[in-house]
Design a protein around this motif. Sequence first.
Motif, mmCIF file in Angstrom:
data_model
loop_
_atom_site.group_PDB
_atom_site.id
_atom_site.type_symbol
_atom_site.label_atom_id
_atom_site.label_comp_id
_atom_site.label_asym_id
_atom_site.label_seq_id
_atom_site.Cartn_x
_atom_site.Cartn_y
_atom_site.Cartn_z
ATOM 1 N N ALA A 1 32.022 23.710 -59.593
ATOM 2 C CA ALA A 1 31.328 24.080 -58.357
ATOM 3 C C ALA A 1 30.306 23.023 -57.952
ATOM 4 O O ALA A 1 29.836 23.013 -56.808
ATOM 5 N N THR A 2 29.973 22.126 -58.893
ATOM 6 C CA THR A 2 28.987 21.077 -58.610
ATOM 7 C C THR A 2 29.549 19.720 -59.033
ATOM 8 O O THR A 2 29.052 19.098 -59.972
ATOM 9 N N PRO A 3 30.587 19.238 -58.362
ATOM 10 C CA PRO A 3 31.224 17.982 -58.780
ATOM 11 C C PRO A 3 30.324 16.770 -58.532
ATOM 12 O O PRO A 3 29.561 16.735 -57.559
ATOM 13 N N LEU A 4 30.469 15.789 -59.418
ATOM 14 C CA LEU A 4 29.677 14.564 -59.327
ATOM 15 C C LEU A 4 30.594 13.358 -59.459
ATOM 16 O O LEU A 4 31.405 13.284 -60.385
ATOM 17 N N ALA A 5 30.460 12.404 -58.537
ATOM 18 C CA ALA A 5 31.188 11.145 -58.597
ATOM 19 C C ALA A 5 30.199 10.008 -58.783
ATOM 20 O O ALA A 5 29.125 9.999 -58.168
ATOM 21 N N VAL A 6 30.568 9.040 -59.619
ATOM 22 C CA VAL A 6 29.738 7.867 -59.872
ATOM 23 C C VAL A 6 30.526 6.621 -59.497
ATOM 24 O O VAL A 6 31.686 6.474 -59.891
ATOM 25 N N ASP A 7 29.884 5.737 -58.730
ATOM 26 C CA ASP A 7 30.452 4.422 -58.445
ATOM 27 C C ASP A 7 29.667 3.413 -59.263
ATOM 28 O O ASP A 7 28.485 3.166 -59.000
ATOM 29 N N LEU A 8 30.318 2.860 -60.271
ATOM 30 C CA LEU A 8 29.643 1.973 -61.221
ATOM 31 C C LEU A 8 29.830 0.510 -60.819
ATOM 32 O O LEU A 8 30.947 0.046 -60.646
ATOM 33 N N GLY A 9 28.715 -0.196 -60.681
ATOM 34 C CA GLY A 9 28.764 -1.621 -60.388
ATOM 35 C C GLY A 9 29.132 -1.911 -58.950
ATOM 36 O O GLY A 9 30.098 -2.626 -58.685
ATOM 37 N N TYR A 10 28.351 -1.376 -57.999
ATOM 38 C CA TYR A 10 28.683 -1.552 -56.581
ATOM 39 C C TYR A 10 28.342 -2.939 -56.048
ATOM 40 O O TYR A 10 28.738 -3.309 -54.942
ATOM 41 N N GLY A 11 27.610 -3.741 -56.836
ATOM 42 C CA GLY A 11 27.379 -5.129 -56.456
ATOM 43 C C GLY A 11 26.172 -5.340 -55.568
ATOM 44 O O GLY A 11 25.204 -4.575 -55.607
ATOM 45 N N GLY A 12 26.251 -6.371 -54.741
ATOM 46 C CA GLY A 12 25.107 -6.769 -53.926
ATOM 47 C C GLY A 12 24.818 -5.845 -52.770
ATOM 48 O O GLY A 12 23.699 -5.844 -52.239
ATOM 49 N N ARG A 13 25.818 -5.059 -52.337
ATOM 50 C CA ARG A 13 25.640 -4.123 -51.223
ATOM 51 C C ARG A 13 26.244 -2.768 -51.609
ATOM 52 O O ARG A 13 27.263 -2.733 -52.305
#
Length: 235
Positions: free
Chosen positions: A15-27
């Motif tokens: 019911a509380t999903p979480l997504a992580v974007d690892l290492g998105y860089g300079g922007r």
Amino acid sequence: MVTDRRVLGALTSSATPLAVDLGYGGRPDTTVEMAHRLRRRIPHLATVGLEIDPDRVVDDRDGVRFRRGGFELAGLRPHLVRAFNVLRQYDEHEVRDAWARMQRQLHPDGVVVEGTCDEIGRRCTWVLLDARRPVSLTLAWDPAHTDQPSELAERLPKALIHRNVAGEPVHDLLEAADRCWAVAAGYAPYGPRVRWHQTLELLRERGVPCEIPRRRGVDNLLTVPWSVVAPTDVS
């Protein structure tokens, strides 16, 4: 990635999903774009962008939080981790440890999408991991900018990029895809996506357990179980 049933299954398991974007860089643009796309399917999704370099950590924006963090995922327990172009600067023998560190932090039903893409996303490849093991390899490309499947070799994930040599399973897969693509040349007048669909059918007839997409997509996709491409000297 957005339409992958395993990714959606992981994000809809809570019911509380979480997504992580690892290492998105300079922007942080790719993180914000990922959040927007995933929210079309899961409106209540929380998204966090992580960067190991403190100077790259930006202010929260567009409903996305940004924090400092690496493979330990800043102590979070996400349902989805996307790590693109993060492992390219690492040695191949370091990949398994990086995978394991992310897997240990996953929600039990979570997945990691670890891969590589070119600068504007025309050619992408990724390994899907669950909390225990690598599950599959996917190759995705814009057919307008790629003449044959083996051109994706230069964008293979770090675990496989040095394995595109005779005797390795990923090399065999790319060669088989090229052969079937050539056989399907008669479908070229109907467009590269129709030709690719026929190529997938030919691959399956030849014993390659590739997935046939249910929905019409923009990119050509080739997804196979990890066992099809796993390096010969790695369990």
